[in-house]
Write an enzyme that holds these catalytic residues in place. Sequence first.
Site, short mmCIF file in Angstrom:
data_model
loop_
_atom_site.label_atom_id
_atom_site.label_comp_id
_atom_site.label_asym_id
_atom_site.label_seq_id
_atom_site.Cartn_x
_atom_site.Cartn_y
_atom_site.Cartn_z
N ASP A 1 0.49 -0.74 0.69
CA ASP A 1 -0.03 -1.17 1.98
C ASP A 1 -0.72 -0.03 2.73
OD1 ASP A 1 -0.11 -3.17 4.17
OD2 ASP A 1 1.16 -1.73 5.22
N GLU B 1 -4.21 -1.80 -1.03
CA GLU B 1 -4.58 -2.64 0.10
C GLU B 1 -5.43 -1.78 1.02
OE1 GLU B 1 -4.53 -4.51 4.02
OE2 GLU B 1 -3.19 -2.84 3.66
C1 OTU Z 1 -1.71 -4.08 6.54
O1 OTU Z 1 -2.95 -4.39 7.14
C2 OTU Z 1 -0.93 -5.37 6.42
O2 OTU Z 1 -1.61 -6.27 5.59
C3 OTU Z 1 -0.70 -5.93 7.79
O3 OTU Z 1 -0.07 -7.18 7.75
C4 OTU Z 1 0.15 -4.93 8.54
O4 OTU Z 1 0.26 -5.34 9.88
C5 OTU Z 1 -0.46 -3.53 8.52
O5 OTU Z 1 -0.94 -3.13 7.24
C6 OTU Z 1 0.57 -2.49 8.90
O6 OTU Z 1 1.56 -2.38 7.92
O7 OTU Z 1 -5.09 -3.10 9.62
O8 OTU Z 1 -5.18 -5.64 10.36
O9 OTU Z 1 -7.41 -0.94 5.48
O10 OTU Z 1 -6.72 -3.04 7.16
O11 OTU Z 1 -3.62 -1.82 6.10
C7 OTU Z 1 -4.39 -5.31 9.27
C8 OTU Z 1 -6.13 -1.41 5.50
C9 OTU Z 1 -4.46 -3.85 8.92
C10 OTU Z 1 -5.78 -2.11 6.82
C11 OTU Z 1 -4.48 -2.75 6.64
C12 OTU Z 1 -3.74 -3.36 7.73
#
Ligand code: OTU
Length: 643
Positions: free
Chosen positions: A280, A322
Site C-alpha cells: 500500500d 499500489e
Molecule cells: C491507499 O490509497 C489505500 O488504497 C487507501 O484506501 C488508504 O486510505 C491509503 O492508501 C492510506 O493507507 O491516496 O486516496 O499513490 O493514491 O496509496 C487514496 C498511492 C490514496 C495513493 C494511495 C492511497
Amino acid sequence: MEPVSPLPDHLASSAVAKLGVEEGDAFATRAGLRWPDLITALENVYGRGGLDLATRLAKVALEIVTARPPDLRRLDRQREIDPEWFQRPEMVGYVAYADRFAGTLQGVRDRIGYLEELGITYLHLMPLLMPREGVNDGGYAVADYDAVDPGIGTMEDLVALAADLHERGLSLCVDLVINHTAREHGWAKRAIKGDPRYRAFYRIYPDRDEPDRYEATLREIFPDTAPGSFTFSPEVGGWVWTTFHDYQWDLNYENPDVVVAMAEVMGRLANRGVDVLRLDAVPFIWKRLGTDCENQPEAHRILQAFRAVMAMATPGVLLKAEAIVPPDDLVQYLGAHDDAFRPECDLAYHNLLMVMLWSSLASRDARLMRAALTRLRPAPASTSWVTYVRCHDDIGWAVTDEDAATVGWGGFSHRSFLNDYYSGSFNGSFARGALFQRNPATGDARISGSAASLCGIELALRSGDSAQVEAGIRRLLLLYNIAYSYGGIPLVYMGDEVALRNDFTYLEIPERAADNRWMHRPAMDWVAAAKRGDRQSLEQVVFAGFQRLARTRAAVPSLHAAAAPTMLSPDDDAVFAFARRHPTSRPFLGLSNFADFERTVDAGVLAAAGIDDPVTLLSSDGDLEIDNGRIVLPGLGFVWVGG
Ligand code: OTU
C-alpha cells in the site's frame, strides 16, 4: 563499474546446515542470483551501509525459507518452473472485504464456489490484519501485522483459507501497509515510551521548522478530513509525519532497521500462504525536501531490495505496487526505469487505463484514451498490470495537461467536467456518484460511487426506465470488456458482477460517515446475487456477461500479459481499438464503441491488427458485422476479434 561484493560464503554454508543439501543449495543459488540486485539497490540508498543491510536481509531471507511450510515450498518450486503462472489469460481477480463479502474468513471459504462460477482465479481480500480500534481508514491503520482482525477470524483461519484456495487453483492477495502503521502499533507504542530504537522507526520533529519546509511542496491527500502531513503528538513530544490520517504514522525508511523489520513481516505473511502482497501507498515511502515526497528514486530502490529478498526466500510470491500516480511515474513500479530494467514489483495497478475508461464513457470520445495510453510505456514482459474499473478508493483524475492538449482540451477543465459528470451535477448525466475530498484551494476533487451507479444503473432503476437500465448494463460491460482484454490481470470489484449500487448505510456509522468512499463499499447482497439464476434479471444479465468475459479470455492465448497492446486509430473518435499478439499465437483485436449510437469504422483496422481471416470471439451483440468495407458497432457495444 566496480563489481559488487560477492554473496558472503557463510550464507551458503549456513543455508545447507539449516535446510539440508538440496533446499540449502537451491536457496544459495537464488540468493547468489539476486544478491547483485539487492546490494546495488541498497548501496544506492544507504551508501556504505548498503553491504551491511544486504547481509542482514539475506539472513532474513534464510530465516523465512527455513520457517516456510513444505506445501508452500512446493508451490515456490512450481512457480520457479513456470514463472508465467500469473500472466496467463485464465487469471481473473476478485477484490472484496472479507467481512462485507462473507462475514468472516471462514465464510469466505464457503464462497469459493461462487468465485469459481465467476471464473475467478485470484482473490484479493482487503485489509485483514489487526487494525486500530475505532476509525482505521478501512483497515489501513494496522496495529499488529501478525494478527488477523478478530472481527473476521484468526491467523489459523487465514492459513486454512489460503490452503483451500490453493487446492482449487486460486491464489490469495493480501494488503500490506508498508508506508505507515497505526499509532497503536507495538513499534509506535515503544516509541511513545521513549525507546530510541523505535522512535527512529518514525519521523518525529521537535518543532514546526522542518515540517513547514517539507509542507511547502507536499500534496494534500485528504484535504477535507485530514489536512496537513504532520500531527503533533504530545505523547512523543513532537510532530510526527502522517501523510494520511493523524493516526497513521509514516515509517522512516532512512532507518535500515525499518527495512529489516518490514522484510520480516513480509516473510511471515508469505509463510501463512499469501501469494501476492499488495504494498500500500508505496510512492510515499521516501521523503526528500523540496519535492512532493512521492515516487522518489529511493522508494524504487527499496522496493527492488524487497523484491530481491522475497525472490531469495519465497520465489512463488509476488509483490504488487499500489501506486496511483501520474502516467509518467507508473511503469517504473514494474521495474522499467529509463536506463535499465530492475526487478521491482511484479504487478501494478493500471490506474491510467481505469481513469481513461471513465473519461471516454462520459465524453463519448476515445481520443484522449488513445493518446494517453499510446504515450505510456509498456509493462516489462516478465510483469503484469492489474486492470480494473473500480476499487475501494475514489477515482482521482490522472489526466495530464499534456495528454489533454493532444486532443485540444484543457487538463483542468476536463477534470472538472469529469467531476461534474460523475457527481451527477452535469446536465443530462447518467451517473450518480459524489465528490470526494474537494480542495477549494486547488479546485481539485475526486469521485466516489459504485461502478453500476456511475454507469447509470442507479438512476435508471429509480426512474423505472428500462431502456436506460439496459444502457447502464451495456456501459458496465463495455468498461469491463477492456479491463478483461487490454493486458494484465482483470480485477472484478466485489458487487460489480451483480451491479450493486451505492450504499448509504455508512452514514449511520460514526467512524465512517465522513468518508464517502464507503458508498462504494457495500456489503455483498446475496439476495441480489441469487437472482443471477433468474432469466433476464438485471443480475443475471450482468453476471452472465462477466462469466463470458472470463471464459473467453481464458481461451485466447494472445491475452497473455506479456503481449503488450498496440493502439490503433480507427476513423471514428468514439471507437477505441487495440491489437495484441503473443508470439506463440494468433492476433487479437478489441473494438469498443463509447458512443450511445451505432458507429462504423473502416475495416482496415483488421489488417492493422494483423488479421486477415476474422473470427468473432466475443461481442456485446452479434457476430462481427462488416458492411461495405466498414465494421458496424452498435452503441456502447464491443467486439473481440481473433485472426
Ligand atoms: C491507499 O490509497 C489505500 O488504497 C487507501 O484506501 C488508504 O486510505 C491509503 O492508501 C492510506 O493507507 O491516496 O486516496 O499513490 O493514491 O496509496 C487514496 C498511492 C490514496 C495513493 C494511495 C492511497
